[in-house]
Scaffold this motif. Structure first.
Motif, PDB file in Angstrom:
ATOM      1  N   VAL A 245       0.850  -1.195   0.000  1.00 25.26           N
ATOM      2  CA  VAL A 245       0.000   0.000   0.000  1.00 25.26           C
ATOM      3  C   VAL A 245       0.887   1.247   0.000  1.00 25.26           C
ATOM      4  CG1 VAL A 245      -1.751   1.294   1.246  1.00 25.26           C
ATOM      5  CG2 VAL A 245      -1.868  -1.209   1.170  1.00 25.26           C
ATOM      6  N   VAL A 246       0.733   2.069  -1.047  1.00 24.78           N
ATOM      7  CA  VAL A 246       1.476   3.316  -1.168  1.00 24.78           C
ATOM      8  C   VAL A 246       0.582   4.506  -0.836  1.00 24.78           C
ATOM      9  CG1 VAL A 246       2.738   4.806  -2.772  1.00 24.78           C
ATOM     10  CG2 VAL A 246       3.037   2.322  -2.878  1.00 24.78           C
ATOM     11  N   ASP A 247      -0.665   4.486  -1.331  1.00 23.32           N
ATOM     12  CA  ASP A 247      -1.569   5.627  -1.152  1.00 23.32           C
ATOM     13  C   ASP A 247      -2.990   5.121  -1.381  1.00 23.32           C
ATOM     14  OD1 ASP A 247      -2.983   8.002  -1.196  1.00 23.32           O
ATOM     15  OD2 ASP A 247      -1.793   8.947  -2.772  1.00 23.32           O
ATOM     16  N   THR A 248      -3.854   5.278  -0.380  1.00 23.65           N
ATOM     17  CA  THR A 248      -5.230   4.776  -0.493  1.00 23.65           C
ATOM     18  C   THR A 248      -6.179   5.771  -1.163  1.00 23.65           C
ATOM     19  OG1 THR A 248      -5.721   5.561   1.742  1.00 23.65           O
ATOM     20  CG2 THR A 248      -5.002   3.268   1.514  1.00 23.65           C
ATOM     21  N   THR A 249      -5.684   6.953  -1.533  1.00 25.63           N
ATOM     22  CA  THR A 249      -6.533   7.941  -2.191  1.00 25.63           C
ATOM     23  C   THR A 249      -7.152   7.354  -3.457  1.00 25.63           C
ATOM     24  OG1 THR A 249      -5.100   9.707  -1.387  1.00 25.63           O
ATOM     25  CG2 THR A 249      -6.615  10.265  -3.164  1.00 25.63           C
ATOM     26  N   ALA A 250      -8.454   7.509  -3.603  1.00 27.37           N
ATOM     27  CA  ALA A 250      -9.232   7.096  -4.787  1.00 27.37           C
ATOM     28  C   ALA A 250      -9.456   5.595  -4.894  1.00 27.37           C
ATOM     29  CB  ALA A 250      -8.604   7.609  -6.083  1.00 27.37           C
ATOM     30  N   ALA A 251      -9.001   4.816  -3.914  1.00 28.24           N
ATOM     31  CA  ALA A 251      -9.212   3.368  -3.995  1.00 28.24           C
ATOM     32  C   ALA A 251     -10.700   3.027  -3.953  1.00 28.24           C
ATOM     33  CB  ALA A 251      -8.475   2.663  -2.867  1.00 28.24           C
ATOM     34  N   GLY A 252     -11.428   3.636  -3.018  1.00 32.41           N
ATOM     35  CA  GLY A 252     -12.866   3.391  -2.941  1.00 32.41           C
ATOM     36  C   GLY A 252     -13.591   3.859  -4.196  1.00 32.41           C
ATOM     37  N   ASP A 253     -13.185   5.010  -4.727  1.00 33.79           N
ATOM     38  CA  ASP A 253     -13.805   5.518  -5.952  1.00 33.79           C
ATOM     39  C   ASP A 253     -13.523   4.585  -7.128  1.00 33.79           C
ATOM     40  OD1 ASP A 253     -14.720   7.752  -4.585  1.00 33.79           O
ATOM     41  OD2 ASP A 253     -12.924   8.922  -5.047  1.00 33.79           O
ATOM     42  N   THR A 254     -12.304   4.049  -7.182  1.00 34.27           N
ATOM     43  CA  THR A 254     -11.964   3.108  -8.245  1.00 34.27           C
ATOM     44  C   THR A 254     -12.855   1.876  -8.162  1.00 34.27           C
ATOM     45  OG1 THR A 254      -9.679   3.875  -8.322  1.00 34.27           O
ATOM     46  CG2 THR A 254     -10.109   1.661  -9.163  1.00 34.27           C
ATOM     47  N   TYR A 255     -13.002   1.342  -6.967  1.00 36.91           N
ATOM     48  CA  TYR A 255     -13.854   0.165  -6.750  1.00 36.91           C
ATOM     49  C   TYR A 255     -15.262   0.422  -7.287  1.00 36.91           C
ATOM     50  CZ  TYR A 255     -16.130  -3.614  -4.072  1.00 36.91           C
ATOM     51  OH  TYR A 255     -16.851  -4.717  -3.703  1.00 36.91           O
ATOM     52  N   ILE A 256     -15.831   1.558  -6.927  1.00 28.09           N
ATOM     53  CA  ILE A 256     -17.216   1.849  -7.286  1.00 28.09           C
ATOM     54  C   ILE A 256     -17.355   2.088  -8.785  1.00 28.09           C
ATOM     55  CG2 ILE A 256     -19.084   3.524  -6.970  1.00 28.09           C
ATOM     56  CD1 ILE A 256     -17.833   3.894  -4.071  1.00 28.09           C
ATOM     57  N   GLY A 257     -16.436   2.859  -9.362  1.00 25.29           N
ATOM     58  CA  GLY A 257     -16.510   3.124 -10.795  1.00 25.29           C
ATOM     59  C   GLY A 257     -16.362   1.872 -11.630  1.00 25.29           C
ATOM     60  N   VAL A 258     -15.444   1.004 -11.234  1.00 26.86           N
ATOM     61  CA  VAL A 258     -15.241  -0.250 -11.970  1.00 26.86           C
ATOM     62  C   VAL A 258     -16.468  -1.148 -11.821  1.00 26.86           C
ATOM     63  CG1 VAL A 258     -13.853  -2.363 -12.098  1.00 26.86           C
ATOM     64  CG2 VAL A 258     -12.739  -0.128 -11.841  1.00 26.86           C
ATOM     65  N   PHE A 259     -17.011  -1.237 -10.633  1.00 28.07           N
ATOM     66  CA  PHE A 259     -18.219  -2.031 -10.441  1.00 28.07           C
ATOM     67  C   PHE A 259     -19.331  -1.533 -11.353  1.00 28.07           C
ATOM     68  CE2 PHE A 259     -22.410  -2.325  -8.442  1.00 28.07           C
ATOM     69  CZ  PHE A 259     -22.563  -3.712  -8.456  1.00 28.07           C
ATOM     70  N   ALA A 260     -19.528  -0.209 -11.413  1.00 31.90           N
ATOM     71  CA  ALA A 260     -20.585   0.362 -12.247  1.00 31.90           C
ATOM     72  C   ALA A 260     -20.395   0.005 -13.712  1.00 31.90           C
ATOM     73  CB  ALA A 260     -20.628   1.879 -12.070  1.00 31.90           C
ATOM     74  N   GLU A 270     -21.198 -10.714  -8.738  1.00 29.77           N
ATOM     75  CA  GLU A 270     -19.984 -11.172  -8.068  1.00 29.77           C
ATOM     76  C   GLU A 270     -18.730 -10.980  -8.918  1.00 29.77           C
ATOM     77  OE1 GLU A 270     -18.744 -14.681  -4.968  1.00 29.77           O
ATOM     78  OE2 GLU A 270     -20.644 -14.795  -6.052  1.00 29.77           O
ATOM     79  N   THR A 271     -18.799 -11.259 -10.220  1.00 28.71           N
ATOM     80  CA  THR A 271     -17.632 -11.064 -11.086  1.00 28.71           C
ATOM     81  C   THR A 271     -17.225  -9.603 -11.132  1.00 28.71           C
ATOM     82  OG1 THR A 271     -18.191 -12.977 -12.455  1.00 28.71           O
ATOM     83  CG2 THR A 271     -16.740 -11.332 -13.431  1.00 28.71           C
ATOM     84  N   ALA A 272     -18.215  -8.709 -11.223  1.00 22.42           N
ATOM     85  CA  ALA A 272     -17.919  -7.276 -11.242  1.00 22.42           C
ATOM     86  C   ALA A 272     -17.298  -6.829  -9.928  1.00 22.42           C
ATOM     87  CB  ALA A 272     -19.196  -6.486 -11.525  1.00 22.42           C
ATOM     88  N   LEU A 273     -17.757  -7.381  -8.815  1.00 23.48           N
ATOM     89  CA  LEU A 273     -17.191  -7.032  -7.517  1.00 23.48           C
ATOM     90  C   LEU A 273     -15.730  -7.466  -7.422  1.00 23.48           C
ATOM     91  CD1 LEU A 273     -20.239  -8.040  -5.302  1.00 23.48           C
ATOM     92  CD2 LEU A 273     -19.381  -5.715  -5.636  1.00 23.48           C
ATOM     93  N   ARG A 274     -15.411  -8.637  -7.980  1.00 25.33           N
ATOM     94  CA  ARG A 274     -14.021  -9.107  -7.933  1.00 25.33           C
ATOM     95  C   ARG A 274     -13.126  -8.215  -8.799  1.00 25.33           C
ATOM     96  NH1 ARG A 274     -10.473 -13.273  -9.958  1.00 25.33           N
ATOM     97  NH2 ARG A 274      -9.184 -14.001  -8.214  1.00 25.33           N
ATOM     98  N   LYS A 275     -13.608  -7.817  -9.963  1.00 23.27           N
ATOM     99  CA  LYS A 275     -12.826  -6.900 -10.804  1.00 23.27           C
ATOM    100  C   LYS A 275     -12.636  -5.558 -10.095  1.00 23.27           C
ATOM    101  CE  LYS A 275     -13.748  -8.735 -15.412  1.00 23.27           C
ATOM    102  NZ  LYS A 275     -14.256  -8.453 -16.771  1.00 23.27           N
ATOM    103  N   ALA A 276     -13.677  -5.101  -9.405  1.00 20.71           N
ATOM    104  CA  ALA A 276     -13.571  -3.845  -8.666  1.00 20.71           C
ATOM    105  C   ALA A 276     -12.505  -3.943  -7.581  1.00 20.71           C
ATOM    106  CB  ALA A 276     -14.925  -3.495  -8.066  1.00 20.71           C
TER     107      ALA A 276
END
Length: 307
Positions: A245-260, A270-276
Motif C-alpha cells: 500500500v502506497v496511497d489509499t486515495t481514490a481506492a474506494g472511488d476506483t472500486y465503485i466506478g469499476v463495479f458500475a 460477483e464477477t464485477a465485484l471481484r474486478k472492482a
C-alpha cells in the motif's frame, strides 16, 4: 454500459509526510503534488477506463483548475457536456498521506456546492439517461441535487448506484429494488447506529440497509475486502488482494466506478465485484488519485496473474 456520473470535481493537493501532524504541530515535506480528483470525477474515470460510456455532470469554476479538470476527464474518455462553469472557485481537496499510505482529506466545496437540480435536468435531457443505463452518485454535491437526480433516474428507468459518502441519512422510501447502495465500514456504522468492526457486523449492517429499499448493498472493508447482500443472490464475500500500500486515495472511488462499468444489472454482480477489488488493489499501489486508476487491461492482467 452507459453511465451518467453526477458528482464532485476537485483539484487534489497532496502532501506526503512521515506522520500525520498532531494538534498544533507543523510537519514539513519536500513538495506538494497536484492531481485532478473529486469522488464524482474519480468514479467517472474508473468507469470509463473499464469500458463504460460515461458522461459527467458536475460544476467547476472559471479558473485554471477547472480547465485542467475538464481536460483530464476528456483524456480518460469521459464526456464533459454536463460540466457547468460556476461563478466560484473550483473545488479543492487537501490530502495528507502518511508513510503507511493512509490519508486524511479536507474538501473545499467551491463550485461543487452550486450544482443545482436544474443542471442535472439540462444535462440529462438529451436522452443520455435511458432505461438500462446507470446513474452513479455521491454526496459531495448539495443534498437536494442528489435526491433530485435519484428521482430523475428512477423516472427514466435508470439504475441508481449511490455511494453514500460523505455519509448522510437515507430518506425513507427514496430507493427501489433496482438501486444499489455502496458504503465503507465507517459510513455503514453511521447509517445503522453501531460500530461495524468485523465481517459479521458488516453483514448485519448490509441487511439492515437492504431493508431500506435497495436491491443490492455493498460494504467495503479496506484490506479485509468487501461484502454484498441482495435479495436475489444473498451474501457475496469478496476478499481483498494483498499488495504493497502506497496511497489509499481514490481506492474506494476506483472500486465503485469499476463495479458500475462491469455490472449491467442483470445476473449476479460477483464477477464485477471481484474486478472492482482488483482495480482498487492496483490503485493503492501508486500515489495520486486519477493517475493511479488502472485500465481494464491492467486489471484483467492482474487478475490473470492472481488466478
Amino acid at each position: 454500459m452507459d453511465i451518467t456520473v453526477v458528482g464532485s470535481l476537485n483539484m487534489d493537493i497532496v502532501a506526503v509526510v512521515d506522520h500525520m501532524p498532531r494538534a498544533g504541530e507543523t510537519v514539513k515535506t519536500a513538495s506538494a503534488q497536484f492531481y485532478t480528483g473529486g469522488k464524482g470525477a474519480n468514479q467517472a474515470v474508473a468507469a470509463a477506463r473499464h469500458g463504460g460510456r460515461v458522461q459527467m455532470v458536475g460544476a467547476v469554476g472559471g479558473d485554471v483548475f477547472g480547465e485542467s479538470i475538464r481536460m483530464e476527464l476528456v483524456k480518460s474518455g469521459v464526456g464533459v457536456e454536463g460540466v457547468f462553469t460556476k461563478d466560484a472557485p473550483s473545488g479543492v481537496a487537501l490530502i495528507t498521506v502518511d508513510r503507511d499510505g493512509q490519508n486524511r482529506i479536507v474538501v473545499c466545496e467551491g463550485a461543487n456546492a452550486l450544482l443545482v437540480p436544474q443542471d442535472v435536468e439540462r444535462a440529462c435531457g438529451s436522452g443520455s439517461v435511458s432505461p438500462g443505463s446507470a446513474m452513479l452518485l455521491q454526496n459531495e454535491i448539495p443534498r437536494n441535487t442528489v435526491v433530485h437526480a435519484i428521482c430523475l433516474a428512477q423516472r427514466l428507468g435508470c439504475r441508481v448506484i449511490w455511494n453514500v459518502a460523505p455519509v448522510e441519512p437515507i430518506p425513507n422510501g427514496l430507493l427501489t429494488d433496482k438501486d444499489v447502495i455502496v458504503v465503507n465500514e465507517k459510513e455503514a456504522s453511521a447509517l445503522v447506529g453501531y460500530e461495524v468492526s468485523d465481517e459479521g457486523l458488516a453483514r448485519n449492517a448490509a441487511e439492515q440497509l437492504l431493508a431500506m429499499g435497495p436491491g443490492l448493498v455493498i460494504v467495503t472493508l479496506g484490506n479485509h475486502g468487501s461484502l454484498a447482500v441482495s435479495h436475489e443472490f444473498g451474501l457475496m464475500r469478496i476478499p481483498a488482494f494483498t499488495v504493497p500500500v502506497v496511497d489509499t486515495t481514490a481506492a474506494g472511488d476506483t472500486y465503485i466506478g469499476v463495479f458500475a462499468a462491469e455490472w449491467d444489472g442483470v445476473g449476479s454482480p460477483e464477477t464485477a465485484l471481484r474486478k472492482a477489488a482488483a482495480a482498487a488493489a492496483l490503485c493503492v499501489s501508486q500515489r495520486g488519485a486519477q493517475n493511479s486508476i488502472p485500465t481494464r487491461e491492467e486489471t484483467e492482467t492482474f487478475l490473470g496473474q492472481r488466478a
